[in-house]
Structure formats: C-alpha cells, structure tokens
Design a protein around this motif. Structure first.
Motif, mmCIF file in Angstrom:
data_model
loop_
_atom_site.group_PDB
_atom_site.id
_atom_site.type_symbol
_atom_site.label_atom_id
_atom_site.label_comp_id
_atom_site.label_asym_id
_atom_site.label_seq_id
_atom_site.Cartn_x
_atom_site.Cartn_y
_atom_site.Cartn_z
ATOM 1 N N UNK A 79 0.815 -1.217 0.000
ATOM 2 C CA UNK A 79 0.000 0.000 0.000
ATOM 3 C C UNK A 79 0.846 1.263 0.000
ATOM 4 N N UNK A 80 1.959 1.253 0.735
ATOM 5 C CA UNK A 80 2.798 2.458 0.789
ATOM 6 C C UNK A 80 3.640 2.636 -0.467
ATOM 7 N N UNK A 81 4.005 1.539 -1.103
ATOM 8 C CA UNK A 81 4.857 1.579 -2.296
ATOM 9 C C UNK A 81 6.088 2.462 -2.076
ATOM 10 N N UNK A 82 6.922 2.139 -1.094
ATOM 11 C CA UNK A 82 8.112 2.955 -0.845
ATOM 12 C C UNK A 82 9.059 2.927 -2.039
ATOM 13 N N UNK A 83 9.695 4.066 -2.287
ATOM 14 C CA UNK A 83 10.568 4.198 -3.452
ATOM 15 C C UNK A 83 11.958 4.640 -3.021
ATOM 16 N N UNK A 84 12.915 4.368 -3.877
ATOM 17 C CA UNK A 84 14.307 4.765 -3.638
ATOM 18 C C UNK A 84 14.381 6.249 -3.294
ATOM 19 N N UNK A 85 15.106 6.547 -2.214
ATOM 20 C CA UNK A 85 15.359 7.930 -1.831
ATOM 21 C C UNK A 85 14.310 8.549 -0.917
ATOM 22 N N UNK A 86 13.229 7.830 -0.595
ATOM 23 C CA UNK A 86 12.200 8.411 0.253
ATOM 24 C C UNK A 86 12.566 8.317 1.732
ATOM 25 N N UNK A 87 11.884 9.129 2.525
ATOM 26 C CA UNK A 87 12.066 9.119 3.980
ATOM 27 C C UNK A 87 10.860 8.461 4.617
ATOM 28 N N UNK A 88 11.109 7.649 5.666
ATOM 29 C CA UNK A 88 10.036 6.911 6.325
ATOM 30 C C UNK A 88 10.184 7.023 7.834
ATOM 31 N N UNK A 89 9.044 7.078 8.494
ATOM 32 C CA UNK A 89 8.972 7.165 9.950
ATOM 33 C C UNK A 89 8.176 5.963 10.432
ATOM 34 N N UNK A 90 8.781 5.134 11.290
ATOM 35 C CA UNK A 90 8.134 3.937 11.819
ATOM 36 C C UNK A 90 7.883 4.150 13.301
ATOM 37 N N UNK A 91 6.603 4.319 13.677
ATOM 38 C CA UNK A 91 6.236 4.643 15.055
ATOM 39 C C UNK A 91 5.667 3.417 15.760
ATOM 40 N N UNK A 92 5.989 3.296 17.046
ATOM 41 C CA UNK A 92 5.680 2.078 17.807
ATOM 42 C C UNK A 92 6.308 0.911 17.062
#
Length: 377
Positions: free
Chosen positions: A226-239
């Motif tokens: 669903x998120x489809x993360x791509x090269x170079x993106x920033x991500x925040x993983x909470x809990x």
C-alpha cells in the motif's frame, strides 16, 4: 506474549446502590457490540422505562437466553452478564471446542460458541459500527482468515499461564483475579521463529512479536504494497517494536533514503538497532519523542500502536509532517476510528482498509488502514 494481547483484571469499584449480581433474567439478545458481548435489554421496571442494558457474553444476536448478572448495581448505566441457559439458539451456535470456555470458566475466549465463519462476520459488523459511529465513515468490511491457525485454534505462539501449587497452571476468569485450573489452552500453538521474507530478525526472549504465525508476513505485505516505498524516500516507523516494518522499508528506500524508528521499549530498540542498522532509532514515548524532533516533512509513516491507539498528539505530529501516505496497524477498531477522525481534521482521508482475523475465538481483530491527503489539502 503480545503487548496487546492481555487485559488486566478489572479493579474493584465502589458500589452505586444495591447489587443485582446473581440475578437471572430471560432476554432476547440484540446486536453484537465491541468487547466480546452482545447487547440486551431487561424488561422495563420502575424508573426504567426502556429496560436496563446488559452486555451479555456467551450469546449470539437473536437468541432467547437466561442471563445471569455478573456485574451491576442500581446506579450503573449498564450491567454485565453471562448467558447460562439458551432457550432458542442461533443457527450459528456450535459446541465450544475447549472444555474451559463458557460462563464462569476461562475468560480468554469470547466466541468459541460461534462457528468460525460467523465469528468473522460479527467482527466485521463491529469494525463497521465503530468506524461509522466514531469516524463518520461508511466502509465495507470483510474480516479475512489468515493462514497459520488450525480451524481457529493452535495459533498463539506465546502463551502465559497462571502458576498454581504443585506445578499446576490456570487461566483467569473474565474481568477477575480468580483462576480456573486448566491442562492446556487450546489456542496455544508451536513457538514461532522470527523469520520474515527469509530474513531472521532479532527479538528478545520476552519481547513483542505478533502471536499469530501468519501475522508478520501478511501485515508486512499489506503495509509495503500500500505504501509503495521508493528509492530515496524518507520513512517514519512509530511504535516500531524490533523494526519489522522498518527493516524492509530500509531496503526499499535504499542508501539515498532514510528510516527513523520510535519505540517505547528500550529492549526493543536494542533489537531494532541490530535489525535495521542503517536506521535512526529513538527510545521513548512516541508523542514525546516526536515533539522533540524537528517537524521536517517525511514521505511515509507506519503506526503500529498498542490497544489505546496513537491518540491526538501523535496523529497531529504525523499530519504536521505531511506524508504522502501513512499505514496504520490497529488491534482495536474503536481506537482506530477515533484516530482516523483526527486524521480527517488535518486533511487526511481513509483510502483503504483491511481487516484480518489474527485472534480467532476472541473478539479481537487486526486492521490495517491507509490514509492519504485529501485532494487539494
């Protein structure tokens, strides 16, 4: 044991008038409600024109039963009770597979008296109702079976018993400190490894890990697809726990991207640092950590909060960072609905929802929600 799976026994509270515990009443059972019970009303009495509301366990909608009151005084808004005699059973009623399931016995399972497919229909109804009532959302919900259990049992990869003298063991009654001696819990299954997509993750012996063997894979697949993360993106993983989502987000965003984890457990943070060595790991209360970090924009957010949900401060801190998408993993539909309503206040809408039966025989259900910015927000 899951950080979400247990519930502390209820605390004694001051009586609000005469007690009605032990009384028996014949009722027709109404709709299912959040919490593992159905709603019924007693016959109207003096000063009570509509009839007292009773939350009834071990019943099904439409049944005519005798309910024994287990909690209730004159001044309470509602009472609680168990269906101890079923006069007109539902066609979806079955014999509980566990001998310790039923009124006055182990409190761990709410739905063993319900055929498995109908358990999921009842859970879907609860999710729909919570989203409608608390978030104003009309969502079509189907609770999906997840591979890894055996006809709804043998799925708990971690189990905790109450130790009893002589090496015996027990389980607590519902909302009680009282213990029922048991030989085994039918939900208990083989201990699981911590291998996901061929990667073995480090988890402390008493650390958090999903208890259904199929959970890590299906949750990870849903979140990443669903998120489809791509090269170079920033991500925040909470809990973030030990970094299940962060580990694979880091692979997707690559060396030019970034992943930041926030987790309240120091031990889990230590494991997360091993599992996601290139990520930034912050230990502490999620709301407090976010408040102390720069509110720089991020592309993606994952939230996997405990049963009470993320709540306003965290949701607003996420929305302030304007992610293009956020995946919310929720073990309580009411908490999810409340948090989705807060997201909506800040320009985010529910895009997709998936409900998963990770806790068969209980009223619990896991949901994954995708929220995205409203058009033009």
């Amino acid at each position: 044991m899951s950080r979400r799976a247990g519930r502390r026994p209820s605390r004694p509270r001051a009586a609000r008038g005469a007690s009605h515990v032990g009384e028996r009443h014949d009722v027709v059972v109404g709709p299912v409600a959040h919490g593992g019970h159905c709603v019924a009303r007693l016959e109207p009495g003096p000063g009570d024109e509509r009839g007292r509301v009773v939350f009834v366990r071990h019943a099904l909608p439409g049944e005519r039963v005798t309910v024994r009151i287990t909690e209730g005084t004159d001044g309470d808004r509602f009472w609680r009770g168990d269906a101890v005699v079923v006069h007109e059973p539902s066609p979806h009623r079955v014999a509980a597979p566990c001998p310790y399931a039923g009124p006055g016995l182990c409190g761990g399972c709410d739905l063993q008296h319900v055929e498995l497919a109908h358990q999921r229909e009842l859970k879907a109804e609860v999710v729909r109702e919570q989203l409608r009532r608390l978030a104003g959302l009309d969502v079509d919900v189907e609770v999906e079976a997840v591979p890894g259990d055996v006809d709804g049992v043998r799925w708990r990869t971690r189990q905790r018993y109450v130790p009893l003298p002589g090496g015996r063991r027990g389980m607590r009654q519902h909302r009680s400190h009282d213990v029922v001696e048991v030989d085994e819990c039918l939900l208990e299954g083989p201990a699981s490894d911590h291998v996901v997509r061929g990667v073995e993750l480090s988890v402390a012996a008493d650390g958090f890990w999903q208890v259904h063997p199929g959970a890590p894979e299906i949750l990870l697949d849903t979140v990443l697809s669903w998120l489809e993360p791509a090269e170079g993106e920033s991500a925040l993983d909470l809990y973030a726990g030990v970094g299940l989502f962060a580990r694979f987000l880091a692979d997707a965003v690559g060396s030019t991207g970034s992943v930041t984890l926030v987790e309240g457990s120091e031990s889990a943070c230590q494991q997360a640092a091993l599992n996601v060595p290139d990520a930034t790991v912050h230990a502490g209360d999620v709301g407090e950590v976010l408040a102390g970090l720069p509110a720089d924009p991020v592309d993606l957010v994952v939230l996997d909060p405990p049963r009470e949900g993320a709540r306003r401060a965290v949701v607003e801190a996420v929305a302030a960072r304007r992610p293009r998408a956020a995946a919310y993993v929720a073990c309580d539909p009411a908490a999810l609905a409340r948090d989705l309503a807060i997201f909506a206040e800040h320009g985010y809408r529910l895009e997709r929802l998936r409900a998963l039966d990770l806790f068969p025989m209980t009223h619990h259900v896991e949901c994954v929600a995708l929220v995205v910015p409203d058009a033009g927000s």
